[in-house]
Design a protein around this motif. Structure first.
Motif, PDB file in Angstrom:
ATOM      1  N   UNK A 234     -52.084  43.266  68.534  1.00 42.24           N
ATOM      2  CA  UNK A 234     -52.658  44.430  67.870  1.00 42.24           C
ATOM      3  C   UNK A 234     -53.785  45.085  68.667  1.00 42.24           C
ATOM      4  N   UNK A 235     -54.297  44.409  69.675  1.00 45.63           N
ATOM      5  CA  UNK A 235     -55.409  45.012  70.423  1.00 45.63           C
ATOM      6  C   UNK A 235     -54.986  46.274  71.169  1.00 45.63           C
ATOM      7  N   UNK A 236     -53.678  46.451  71.366  1.00 40.86           N
ATOM      8  CA  UNK A 236     -53.193  47.612  72.096  1.00 40.86           C
ATOM      9  C   UNK A 236     -53.030  48.854  71.235  1.00 40.86           C
ATOM     10  N   UNK A 237     -53.178  48.708  69.949  1.00 44.18           N
ATOM     11  CA  UNK A 237     -52.915  49.824  69.045  1.00 44.18           C
ATOM     12  C   UNK A 237     -54.093  50.800  69.034  1.00 44.18           C
ATOM     13  N   UNK A 238     -53.776  52.075  68.865  1.00 41.18           N
ATOM     14  CA  UNK A 238     -54.798  53.096  68.698  1.00 41.18           C
ATOM     15  C   UNK A 238     -55.106  53.170  67.203  1.00 41.18           C
ATOM     16  N   UNK A 239     -56.202  52.548  66.804  1.00 39.57           N
ATOM     17  CA  UNK A 239     -56.517  52.417  65.384  1.00 39.57           C
ATOM     18  C   UNK A 239     -56.769  53.770  64.714  1.00 39.57           C
ATOM     19  N   UNK A 240     -57.347  54.694  65.441  1.00 40.13           N
ATOM     20  CA  UNK A 240     -57.605  56.016  64.867  1.00 40.13           C
ATOM     21  C   UNK A 240     -56.290  56.715  64.516  1.00 40.13           C
ATOM     22  N   UNK A 241     -55.341  56.643  65.431  1.00 42.80           N
ATOM     23  CA  UNK A 241     -54.043  57.267  65.174  1.00 42.80           C
ATOM     24  C   UNK A 241     -53.261  56.501  64.118  1.00 42.80           C
ATOM     25  N   UNK A 242     -53.404  55.176  64.099  1.00 46.41           N
ATOM     26  CA  UNK A 242     -52.744  54.396  63.064  1.00 46.41           C
ATOM     27  C   UNK A 242     -53.252  54.798  61.681  1.00 46.41           C
ATOM     28  N   UNK A 243     -54.559  54.947  61.547  1.00 48.72           N
ATOM     29  CA  UNK A 243     -55.122  55.335  60.259  1.00 48.72           C
ATOM     30  C   UNK A 243     -54.696  56.744  59.870  1.00 48.72           C
ATOM     31  N   UNK A 244     -54.594  57.607  60.856  1.00 51.98           N
ATOM     32  CA  UNK A 244     -54.132  58.970  60.611  1.00 51.98           C
ATOM     33  C   UNK A 244     -52.707  58.951  60.060  1.00 51.98           C
ATOM     34  N   UNK A 245     -51.868  58.111  60.661  1.00 51.38           N
ATOM     35  CA  UNK A 245     -50.484  58.006  60.237  1.00 51.38           C
ATOM     36  C   UNK A 245     -50.362  57.345  58.869  1.00 51.38           C
ATOM     37  N   UNK A 246     -51.174  56.335  58.616  1.00 49.61           N
ATOM     38  CA  UNK A 246     -51.169  55.681  57.309  1.00 49.61           C
ATOM     39  C   UNK A 246     -51.576  56.658  56.205  1.00 49.61           C
ATOM     40  N   UNK A 247     -52.552  57.479  56.492  1.00 52.45           N
ATOM     41  CA  UNK A 247     -52.983  58.482  55.513  1.00 52.45           C
ATOM     42  C   UNK A 247     -51.846  59.467  55.248  1.00 52.45           C
ATOM     43  N   UNK A 248     -51.166  59.852  56.303  1.00 55.91           N
ATOM     44  CA  UNK A 248     -50.045  60.785  56.151  1.00 55.91           C
ATOM     45  C   UNK A 248     -48.931  60.192  55.310  1.00 55.91           C
TER      46      UNK A 248
END
Length: 253
Positions: A234-248
Motif C-alpha cells: 500500500x505504500x505505493x498508492x496515491x492516497x489523495x487520489x484514492x480518497x478522491x475516488x472513494x468520495x466519487x
C-alpha cells in the motif's frame, strides 16, 4: 432486447447550489436549445449538439485548474461507461473486458505508472467475430476504447466527445430515436454538475431505462477494491487520489 423509455419531466438541475453561477448559467442556456441531432423537430435554432457540448466543456474548464479538469473528465468517462456496460453485456454476457477496463482506469489513477505492471486484458480483440454486426455493440465498445484515451491529457476532450457522440447520436446506450432528449438532459442536468463536484449522478440511463445509481454502483465499487487488493504494498498508492475516488464512488441514497 427492450428499451424502456422514461421521460424526465421537469428534470431538476442536480447540485445547483454547489456549482458556480457561471456553469449553472451555461447549463441553463444549453438546456434551452433544441437539437436536430436528438430528433427534435420544433424550435431548432441553428446550434449543433457538438457546439453545445464544447460550450459545456468550456464552462467546466473555466472554473477548474488543469488537474481538477482531468478528474472531472475521468469521472464523466466512468459514468458513461456504467451507462453503456449493460449494452455490451446484452450481446456478450460473459465478457470481462468492461470490468477490467474500470479496474485499469482506477489503477492508473491511484498508482504511479512505474509502480505496477498491469496484466489486465482491456482489449475486445477476442470478440472480433461479434464486432461489425451490431451497431449498438460496436458503438458501446467504442465508448470503452475511448474511456482509455481519457488518461491521456492531450486526447481527453476528444475522447469524451467521441463517447458522448456514441451515446447521444449512436446506439451505445439504447437504439432508436425515442428518448434522445431525455438522455441528453440527464447528462446535462445530473451528470455534468455531479462530476464537477466529484460525485456520481443520482440516476443512471441504461439500455433498460432510468434507474437509481445505487442499484448499479456495487460492481463498479468492487472493481476499485480489486485494484487495491491486488496492488500491494500500500505504500505505493496515491492516497489523495484514492480518497478522491472513494468520495466519487460513495453514492448518496
Amino acid at each position: 432486447m427492450t428499451f424502456i423509455s422514461c421521460k424526465l419531466e421537469n428534470y431538476p438541475l442536480i447540485l445547483s447550489a454547489e456549482i458556480p453561477d457561471s456553469l449553472r448559467l451555461v447549463i441553463e442556456k444549453i438546456q434551452g436549445y433544441s437539437y436536430a441531432e436528438l430528433y427534435e423537430e420544433k424550435n431548432i435554432q441553428g446550434i449543433s449538439l457538438e457546439d453545445s457540448l464544447i460550450t459545456v466543456f468550456d464552462g467546466i474548464e473555466k472554473e477548474k485548474n488543469s488537474l481538477d479538469i482531468s478528474y472531472c473528465y475521468f469521472f464523466m468517462a466512468i459514468v458513461m461507461g456504467i451507462a453503456v456496460q449493460p449494452t455490451i453485456k446484452s450481446y456478450l454476457p460473459r465478457e470481462t473486458i468492461t470490468g477490467n477496463t474500470f479496474q485499469y482506469l482506477f489503477q492508473s489513477l491511484i498508482y504511479p505508472q512505474d509502480n505496477y505492471q498491469s496484466n489486465l486484458n482491456i482489449s475486445f480483440q477476442n470478440y472480433q467475430n461479434y464486432l461489425g454486426q451490431y451497431q449498438a455493440l460496436d458503438e458501446a465498445v467504442d465508448v470503452f476504447e475511448n474511456m482509455l484515451q481519457v488518461l491521456e491529457s492531450v486526447k481527453t476532450r476528444e475522447a469524451i466527445l467521441n463517447i458522448l457522440d456514441d451515446c447521444f447520436q449512436g446506439y451505445a446506450i439504447f437504439p432508436g430515436s425515442q428518448g434522445r432528449r431525455e438522455l441528453f438532459d440527464w447528462w446535462l442536468l445530473d451528470v455534468v454538475p455531479s462530476v464537477f463536484c466529484g460525485r456520481l449522478p443520482k440516476s443512471i440511463h441504461t439500455l433498460k431505462g432510468v434507474d437509481k445509481m445505487t442499484k448499479h454502483i456495487t460492481k463498479i465499487r468492487n472493481c476499485f477494491w480489486k485494484v487495491v487488493k491486488n496492488n500491494q504494498p500500500q505504500r505505493n498508492i496515491d492516497l489523495e487520489k484514492q480518497n478522491l475516488l472513494l468520495r466519487f464512488l460513495a453514492v448518496d441514497k
